[in-house]
Motif scaffolding. Structure first.
Motif, PDB file in Angstrom:
ATOM      1  N   UNK A  36       0.828  -1.194   0.000  1.00 26.94           N
ATOM      2  CA  UNK A  36       0.000   0.000   0.000  1.00 26.94           C
ATOM      3  C   UNK A  36       0.870   1.255   0.000  1.00 26.94           C
ATOM      4  N   UNK A  37       0.321   2.345  -0.580  1.00 28.86           N
ATOM      5  CA  UNK A  37       0.986   3.641  -0.500  1.00 28.86           C
ATOM      6  C   UNK A  37       1.030   4.044   0.965  1.00 28.86           C
ATOM      7  N   UNK A  38       2.200   4.520   1.415  1.00 26.97           N
ATOM      8  CA  UNK A  38       2.350   4.840   2.826  1.00 26.97           C
ATOM      9  C   UNK A  38       2.956   6.198   3.105  1.00 26.97           C
ATOM     10  N   UNK A  50      -1.517   5.063   3.954  1.00 20.50           N
ATOM     11  CA  UNK A  50      -1.981   6.426   3.696  1.00 20.50           C
ATOM     12  C   UNK A  50      -3.249   6.757   4.468  1.00 20.50           C
ATOM     13  N   UNK A  51      -4.175   5.816   4.543  1.00 23.53           N
ATOM     14  CA  UNK A  51      -5.463   6.081   5.196  1.00 23.53           C
ATOM     15  C   UNK A  51      -5.352   6.222   6.711  1.00 23.53           C
ATOM     16  N   UNK A  84      -6.139  10.141  -3.835  1.00 27.23           N
ATOM     17  CA  UNK A  84      -6.679   9.752  -5.134  1.00 27.23           C
ATOM     18  C   UNK A  84      -7.954  10.550  -5.346  1.00 27.23           C
ATOM     19  N   UNK A  85      -8.006  11.324  -6.433  1.00 22.36           N
ATOM     20  CA  UNK A  85      -9.201  12.098  -6.750  1.00 22.36           C
ATOM     21  C   UNK A  85     -10.164  11.227  -7.543  1.00 22.36           C
ATOM     22  N   UNK A  93     -10.314   9.923  -2.008  1.00 28.36           N
ATOM     23  CA  UNK A  93     -10.031   8.862  -1.051  1.00 28.36           C
ATOM     24  C   UNK A  93      -8.518   8.819  -0.867  1.00 28.36           C
ATOM     25  N   UNK A  94      -8.075   8.142   0.157  1.00 26.07           N
ATOM     26  CA  UNK A  94      -6.638   7.957   0.344  1.00 26.07           C
ATOM     27  C   UNK A  94      -6.113   7.007  -0.730  1.00 26.07           C
ATOM     28  N   UNK A  95      -4.882   7.211  -1.127  1.00 27.00           N
ATOM     29  CA  UNK A  95      -4.276   6.442  -2.225  1.00 27.00           C
ATOM     30  C   UNK A  95      -4.293   4.940  -1.970  1.00 27.00           C
TER      31      UNK A  95
END
Length: 160
Positions: A36-38, A50-51, A84-85, A93-95
């Protein structure tokens, strides 16, 4: 004035070298568990999804994931790699929620289409047209053959 500036720069460098002043990495991008993107914490070891940033719970030792400068004007105050658009640009939302199998944007733009660029369903997922709003193009395999229709074609009950 040049001498004063030189002394100030030397003092700051000494403070960073001795660990008296925190040194924050310019780039906090990292890869969290499950690819996950962090967000990289100040310790430069801890990488949180990210979330977890600006979720009102501190996950970094120094609380840098909840700082006002980062969380003050969401999503604008967040680094671009954490966001993320959705296709409706008023939604985001978060990436790490992109390509997670869930309809986080509400219109599936985080799971389908050119913006998301998601790979095909993974081995834990079944590809179909879901009948439930929470899924977009795949359902979790744990829902297969559970006696409840999750796919428009009923393939989750008869094929999966």
């Amino acid at each position: 004035s040049a001498m004063a500036l030189l002394i100030l720069v030397a003092a700051a460098a000494l403070g960073v070298a001795l660990g008296l002043l925190p040194w924050a990495p310019v780039n906090r991008f990292c890869t969290a568990p499950s690819n996950q993107t962090g967000f990289l914490c100040d310790d430069r070891v801890t990488c949180i999804p990210a979330s977890w940033v600006c979720d009102r719970a501190s996950h970094c030792r120094n609380g840098e994931d909840e700082q006002e400068k980062l969380c003050g004007d969401l999503p604008h105050s967040l680094p671009g790699y954490l966001v993320f658009l959705c296709s409706n640009h008023r939604s985001w939302v978060y990436a790490d929620q992109r390509c997670d199998g869930m309809n986080d944007c509400g219109d599936c733009s985080d799971e389908m289409g050119s913006l998301a660029s998601c790979p095909p369903c993974g081995w834990e997922w079944w590809s179909c047209i879901p009948v439930h709003y929470e899924y977009c193009s795949c359902i979790p395999r744990r829902l297969c053959q559970d006696g409840i229709q999750h796919c428009l074609s009923w393939s989750d009950e008869y094929v999966c």
